[in-house]
Design a protein around this motif. Structure first.
Motif, mmCIF file in Angstrom:
data_model
loop_
_atom_site.group_PDB
_atom_site.id
_atom_site.type_symbol
_atom_site.label_atom_id
_atom_site.label_comp_id
_atom_site.label_asym_id
_atom_site.label_seq_id
_atom_site.Cartn_x
_atom_site.Cartn_y
_atom_site.Cartn_z
ATOM 1 N N GLU A 1 0.838 -1.202 0.000
ATOM 2 C CA GLU A 1 0.000 0.000 0.000
ATOM 3 C C GLU A 1 0.875 1.255 0.000
ATOM 4 O O GLU A 1 0.597 2.216 -0.736
ATOM 5 N N ARG A 2 1.930 1.241 0.789
ATOM 6 C CA ARG A 2 2.850 2.390 0.831
ATOM 7 C C ARG A 2 3.538 2.575 -0.522
ATOM 8 O O ARG A 2 3.660 3.702 -1.010
ATOM 9 N N LEU A 3 3.967 1.481 -1.126
ATOM 10 C CA LEU A 3 4.625 1.577 -2.433
ATOM 11 C C LEU A 3 3.676 2.172 -3.472
ATOM 12 O O LEU A 3 4.080 2.994 -4.303
ATOM 13 N N TYR A 4 2.420 1.785 -3.421
ATOM 14 C CA TYR A 4 1.447 2.332 -4.354
ATOM 15 C C TYR A 4 1.267 3.832 -4.118
ATOM 16 O O TYR A 4 1.234 4.619 -5.067
ATOM 17 N N GLU A 5 1.189 4.217 -2.854
ATOM 18 C CA GLU A 5 1.080 5.642 -2.511
ATOM 19 C C GLU A 5 2.293 6.422 -2.995
ATOM 20 O O GLU A 5 2.182 7.600 -3.353
ATOM 21 N N GLY B 1 3.780 5.944 -5.700
ATOM 22 C CA GLY B 1 3.721 6.070 -7.147
ATOM 23 C C GLY B 1 4.143 4.839 -7.934
ATOM 24 O O GLY B 1 4.140 4.868 -9.173
ATOM 25 N N TYR B 2 4.490 3.768 -7.262
ATOM 26 C CA TYR B 2 4.854 2.538 -7.978
ATOM 27 C C TYR B 2 3.590 1.872 -8.510
ATOM 28 O O TYR B 2 2.564 1.842 -7.832
ATOM 29 N N ARG B 3 3.687 1.359 -9.744
ATOM 30 C CA ARG B 3 2.523 0.736 -10.367
ATOM 31 C C ARG B 3 2.789 -0.658 -10.910
ATOM 32 O O ARG B 3 1.862 -1.402 -11.189
ATOM 33 N N ILE C 1 -5.253 -3.391 -4.828
ATOM 34 C CA ILE C 1 -4.519 -2.138 -4.629
ATOM 35 C C ILE C 1 -4.431 -1.367 -5.943
ATOM 36 O O ILE C 1 -4.499 -0.143 -5.960
ATOM 37 N N GLY C 2 -4.275 -2.092 -7.039
ATOM 38 C CA GLY C 2 -4.170 -1.444 -8.345
ATOM 39 C C GLY C 2 -2.867 -1.729 -9.074
ATOM 40 O O GLY C 2 -2.604 -1.139 -10.131
ATOM 41 N N GLY D 1 10.950 4.187 -13.427
ATOM 42 C CA GLY D 1 10.615 5.042 -12.298
ATOM 43 C C GLY D 1 9.446 4.559 -11.452
ATOM 44 O O GLY D 1 9.269 5.012 -10.321
ATOM 45 N N ASN D 2 8.628 3.646 -11.999
ATOM 46 C CA ASN D 2 7.459 3.211 -11.225
ATOM 47 C C ASN D 2 7.316 1.680 -11.164
ATOM 48 O O ASN D 2 6.233 1.151 -10.980
#
Length: 178
Positions: A31-35, A37-39, A70-71, A120-121
């Protein structure tokens, strides 16, 4: 070993140092990684997600269901052949690249193309320094080294683990990890 030779060895091993070193792929704060900007997430399979040669288990299936919620997009990148990788990928509903020739950068890039992500993501998660981490670093991808799930491994990997211990010694010393 004198201070100068220690610094030289540390520099020599730096290309193998992981960006992060954790006990398990299952303890990562996704969840933190998604926040942040990692996708895209690229995974090794054996000894990263399950013991060597094991099918996808309930824990792996639950992890990838969570990642979908999470996405995240995700892809498996394995040096194993299709008969190992495809059934695992099907079970967790993942794209995959088999016979990836890690640490070659070609298929890390191909995985990002499949995911629609870039350096970058995207994050790579694996259990080996000389294939997983080194390939990700050469590609410019953030990487997370995880401890192997199970001690049973193929002989060529067992031999590499001895060398990994040396590199991890310098990494841990630099990071202040005991």
């Amino acid at each position: 070993m004198n201070d100068k030779s220690y610094r030289q060895e540390k520099r020599m091993f730096r290309c193998f140092f992981p960006d992060e070193y954790l006990d398990s792929a299952y303890e990562i704060d996704y969840e933190r990684l998604y926040e942040e900007g990692y996708r895209g997430l690229i995974y090794d399979i054996d000894n990263t997600l399950v013991p060597h040669g094991a099918p996808a288990d309930e824990r792996a299936i639950a992890l990838f269901e969570r990642l979908r919620r999470i996405g995240f997009g995700y892809c498996l990148l394995s040096n194993n052949q299709i008969d190992r990788v495809a059934p695992f990928a099907d079970e967790i509903q993942a794209g995959y690249i088999e016979n990836a020739h890690k640490p070659s950068v070609k298929n890390y890039r191909k995985a990002m193309e499949l995911l629609g992500t870039d350096t970058g993501n995207t994050i790579f998660i694996g259990d080996q320094l000389f294939t997983d981490v080194y390939g990700a670093k050469r590609t410019g991808i953030r990487n997370i080294l995880v401890k192997p799930i199970h001690p049973k491994e193929e002989i060529q990997i067992v031999l590499k683990r001895y060398l990994e211990k040396i590199v991890l010694h310098f990494y841990k010393k630099e990071e202040g990890i005991s």
